[in-house]
Design an enzyme around this catalytic site. Structure first.
Site, PDB file in Angstrom:
ATOM      1  N   ALA A   1       1.078  -1.245   0.013  1.00 13.13           N
ATOM      2  CA  ALA A   1      -0.105  -0.382   0.254  1.00 13.13           C
ATOM      3  C   ALA A   1       1.470   1.218   0.454  1.00 13.13           C
ATOM      4  O   ALA A   1       2.190   1.374   0.215  1.00 13.13           O
ATOM      5  CB  ALA A   1      -0.568  -0.498   1.188  1.00 13.13           C
TER       6      ALA A   1
ATOM      7  N   GLY B   1       1.048  -5.523   0.987  1.00 13.93           N
ATOM      8  CA  GLY B   1      -0.366  -4.833   0.382  1.00 13.93           C
ATOM      9  C   GLY B   1      -0.094  -6.094  -1.292  1.00 13.93           C
ATOM     10  O   GLY B   1      -1.289  -6.361  -1.580  1.00 13.93           O
TER      11      GLY B   1
ATOM     12  N   GLU C   1      -0.188  -8.905   0.039  1.00 12.63           N
ATOM     13  CA  GLU C   1      -1.187  -9.430  -0.163  1.00 12.63           C
ATOM     14  C   GLU C   1      -2.605  -9.446  -1.667  1.00 12.63           C
ATOM     15  O   GLU C   1      -3.383 -10.444  -1.812  1.00 12.63           O
ATOM     16  CB  GLU C   1      -2.118  -8.032   0.671  1.00 12.63           C
ATOM     17  CG  GLU C   1      -1.311  -8.782   2.189  1.00 12.63           C
ATOM     18  CD  GLU C   1      -1.997  -7.350   2.793  1.00 12.63           C
ATOM     19  OE1 GLU C   1      -1.516  -6.143   2.584  1.00 12.63           O
ATOM     20  OE2 GLU C   1      -2.095  -8.173   4.537  1.00 12.63           O
TER      21      GLU C   1
ATOM     22  N   GLU D   1       4.340  -4.706   7.288  1.00 10.65           N
ATOM     23  CA  GLU D   1       4.348  -4.454   7.447  1.00 10.65           C
ATOM     24  C   GLU D   1       4.450  -3.746   9.097  1.00 10.65           C
ATOM     25  O   GLU D   1       4.975  -2.322   9.656  1.00 10.65           O
ATOM     26  CB  GLU D   1       2.467  -4.578   8.042  1.00 10.65           C
ATOM     27  CG  GLU D   1       1.993  -3.801   6.932  1.00 10.65           C
ATOM     28  CD  GLU D   1       1.980  -5.754   5.203  1.00 10.65           C
ATOM     29  OE1 GLU D   1       3.197  -6.377   5.923  1.00 10.65           O
ATOM     30  OE2 GLU D   1       1.491  -5.387   4.921  1.00 10.65           O
TER      31      GLU D   1
HETATM   32  N1  CAA Z   1       4.652   2.966  -1.147  1.00 12.67           N
HETATM   33  C1  CAA Z   1       4.709   4.449  -1.190  1.00 12.67           C
HETATM   34  N2  CAA Z   1       6.392   4.804  -1.821  1.00 12.67           N
HETATM   35  C2  CAA Z   1       7.204   3.351  -2.047  1.00 12.67           C
HETATM   36  C3  CAA Z   1       6.252   2.411  -1.599  1.00 12.67           C
HETATM   37  C4  CAA Z   1       5.698   2.284  -0.733  1.00 12.67           C
HETATM   38  N3  CAA Z   1       4.822   0.717  -0.205  1.00 12.67           N
HETATM   39  N4  CAA Z   1       8.065   1.385  -2.012  1.00 12.67           N
HETATM   40  C5  CAA Z   1       8.491   1.751  -2.784  1.00 12.67           C
HETATM   41  N5  CAA Z   1       8.491   2.937  -2.713  1.00 12.67           N
HETATM   42  C6  CAA Z   1       9.002   4.280  -3.698  1.00 12.67           C
HETATM   43  C7  CAA Z   1       9.911   5.104  -2.751  1.00 12.67           C
HETATM   44  O1  CAA Z   1       9.834   5.905  -1.607  1.00 12.67           O
HETATM   45  C8  CAA Z   1      10.599   5.737  -3.551  1.00 12.67           C
HETATM   46  O2  CAA Z   1      10.229   6.448  -3.803  1.00 12.67           O
HETATM   47  P1  CAA Z   1      11.650   8.078  -4.600  1.00 12.67           P
HETATM   48  O3  CAA Z   1      12.020   7.612  -5.074  1.00 12.67           O
HETATM   49  O4  CAA Z   1      10.709   9.128  -4.302  1.00 12.67           O
HETATM   50  O5  CAA Z   1      12.169   8.065  -2.735  1.00 12.67           O
HETATM   51  C9  CAA Z   1      10.660   4.618  -4.773  1.00 12.67           C
HETATM   52  O6  CAA Z   1       9.502   4.050  -4.382  1.00 12.67           O
HETATM   53  C10 CAA Z   1      11.292   3.653  -4.864  1.00 12.67           C
HETATM   54  O7  CAA Z   1      12.036   3.304  -3.891  1.00 12.67           O
HETATM   55  P2  CAA Z   1      12.633   2.667  -3.054  1.00 12.67           P
HETATM   56  O8  CAA Z   1      14.284   3.263  -3.496  1.00 12.67           O
HETATM   57  O9  CAA Z   1      13.156   2.400  -1.492  1.00 12.67           O
HETATM   58  O10 CAA Z   1      13.613   1.299  -3.797  1.00 12.67           O
HETATM   59  P3  CAA Z   1      15.234   0.212  -3.036  1.00 12.67           P
HETATM   60  O11 CAA Z   1      14.983  -0.829  -4.225  1.00 12.67           O
HETATM   61  O12 CAA Z   1      16.162   0.725  -2.364  1.00 12.67           O
HETATM   62  O13 CAA Z   1      13.558  -0.767  -2.517  1.00 12.67           O
HETATM   63  C11 CAA Z   1      11.897  -1.371  -1.510  1.00 12.67           C
HETATM   64  C12 CAA Z   1      12.836  -1.321  -2.696  1.00 12.67           C
HETATM   65  C13 CAA Z   1      12.453  -2.906  -0.273  1.00 12.67           C
HETATM   66  C14 CAA Z   1      10.387  -2.280  -2.528  1.00 12.67           C
HETATM   67  C15 CAA Z   1      11.272  -0.628  -0.535  1.00 12.67           C
HETATM   68  O14 CAA Z   1      11.118   0.504  -1.602  1.00 12.67           O
HETATM   69  C16 CAA Z   1      10.699  -0.882   0.523  1.00 12.67           C
HETATM   70  O15 CAA Z   1      11.251  -1.354   1.547  1.00 12.67           O
HETATM   71  N6  CAA Z   1       9.459  -0.418   0.157  1.00 12.67           N
HETATM   72  C17 CAA Z   1       8.217  -0.337   1.615  1.00 12.67           C
HETATM   73  C18 CAA Z   1       7.583  -2.064   1.255  1.00 12.67           C
HETATM   74  C19 CAA Z   1       6.727  -2.072   2.452  1.00 12.67           C
HETATM   75  O16 CAA Z   1       7.532  -2.019   3.435  1.00 12.67           O
HETATM   76  N7  CAA Z   1       5.357  -2.184   2.161  1.00 12.67           N
HETATM   77  C20 CAA Z   1       3.879  -2.250   2.983  1.00 12.67           C
HETATM   78  C21 CAA Z   1       3.078  -1.244   3.121  1.00 12.67           C
HETATM   79  S1  CAA Z   1       2.338  -1.256   3.831  1.00 12.67           S
HETATM   80  C22 CAA Z   1       1.304  -2.288   3.872  1.00 12.67           C
HETATM   81  O17 CAA Z   1       1.065  -2.866   2.592  1.00 12.67           O
HETATM   82  C23 CAA Z   1       0.053  -2.354   4.122  1.00 12.67           C
HETATM   83  C24 CAA Z   1      -1.118  -3.639   3.868  1.00 12.67           C
HETATM   84  O18 CAA Z   1      -0.841  -4.522   4.700  1.00 12.67           O
HETATM   85  C25 CAA Z   1      -2.237  -3.414   2.500  1.00 12.67           C
END
Ligand code: CAA
Length: 259
Positions: free
Chosen positions: A65, A109, A112, A132
């Site tokens: 998400a 998400g 999921e 999460e």
């Molecule tokens: N939401 C919003 N933006 C996101 C995102 C997310 N879930 N995942 C990645 N992005 C964005 C980053 O902020 C970044 O944007 P900017 O360039 O503007 O800074 C861009 O995508 C590229 O990401 P990274 O620079 O972080 O890329 P990376 O290769 O270093 O890492 C990654 C990749 C491991 C996927 C890392 O981005 C990450 O950990 N993302 C979050 C994963 C996460 O925590 N997901 C769970 C979300 S909560 C949820 O999903 C609740 C639910 O149950 C529904």
């Protein structure tokens, strides 16, 4: 219909949806979830479409998400809008089979959504996880329930409490991935091929089989078997059962009419 966050195409009887927010790792924001639901509904209503492929890009199926969109949400907003219900749950209500093609990250998400699909193909770069907990929240789109049913309590606890990722090999080993596609370039091709193979079967029978399998997660064994038995018996009311068995006896391929 023009979409901002997804790309949609049809290839004969297969509908294809590509999540398309490459700058945000395909993070699932409100617009993307809404558009995905709209595209799925269109394929569901289109009589020519037999199966659907859902995919992302090379780096991410979907990284969860959209954190930036939800970071300032208050409890009352989340509660009153029933956050993560609208749109998200819709995916699991689609009756036609959905093949997920996962390359790169399927996190939170994203994982999921993949688990709401019916077949999961992954290439060797795929990484699955429910991170999460690292954000101070828990999975909210069914992760604690679906992942636990798929991989069991101890693997689900390991994944959800530590927030670690598992690679395609481990995900395949624990039953989260149906098949690993070795050649990354052919992942979507293989997903379409799989969808096409399903699409060659009788549509009502496919729908019944999917419904029965999903009931296995909702019912006791004896109730589930009774449910299956009644559905099995009802397949004898279809023309396609007659055609399928006749074709076998006549040593030819069946031509199903989806009736
Ligand atoms: N939401 C919003 N933006 C996101 C995102 C997310 N879930 N995942 C990645 N992005 C964005 C980053 O902020 C970044 O944007 P900017 O360039 O503007 O800074 C861009 O995508 C590229 O990401 P990274 O620079 O972080 O890329 P990376 O290769 O270093 O890492 C990654 C990749 C491991 C996927 C890392 O981005 C990450 O950990 N993302 C979050 C994963 C996460 O925590 N997901 C769970 C979300 S909560 C949820 O999903 C609740 C639910 O149950 C529904």
């Amino acid at each position: 219909m023009a979409y901002n966050t997804i790309l949609v195409e049809t290839q004969k009887e297969i509908g294809i949806i590509r999540l398309n927010r490459p700058d945000a790792m395909n993070a699932l924001n409100t617009e993307m979830v809404k558009e995905m639901g709209q595209a799925l509904d269109k394929f569901e209503d289109n009589k020519k479409i037999k199966a659907i492929v859902l995919t992302g890009n090379e780096r991410a199926f979907a990284a969860g998400a959209d954190i930036k969109e939800m970071q300032d949400k208050t409890y009352m907003e989340a509660y009153l809008e029933d956050f993560i219900t609208k749109g998200w749950e819709h995916i699991s209500k689609i009756r036609k089979p959905i093949v997920a093609a996962v390359s790169g990250y399927a996190l939170g998400g994203g994982c999921e959504v993949a688990m709401m699909c019916d077949v999961i193909l992954a290439d060797e770069t795929a990484m699955f996880g429910q991170p999460e907990i690292t954000l101070g929240i828990i999975p909210g789109a069914g992760g604690t329930q679906r992942l636990t049913r798929i991989v069991g309590k101890y693997k689900a606890m390991d994944m959800i409490l530590t927030g670690r990722m598992m690679d395609a090999k481990e995900a395949h080993h624990v039953g989260l991935v149906s098949r690993i596609v070795v050649n990354k370039a052919s992942l979507v091709e293989q997903a379409i091929k799989t969808a096409r193979k399903i699409g060659r079967m009788s549509l009502p029978t496919i729908l019944m089989a999917k419904e029965c399998i999903n009931q296995a997660y909702e019912m006791s064994l004896s109730a589930g078997i009774r449910y299956e038995r009644r559905m099995f018996q009802s397949t004898f009311a279809t023309r396609d059962q007659k055609e399928g068995m006749k074709a076998f006896v006549e040593k030819r391929r069946p031509t199903f009419k989806n009736q």
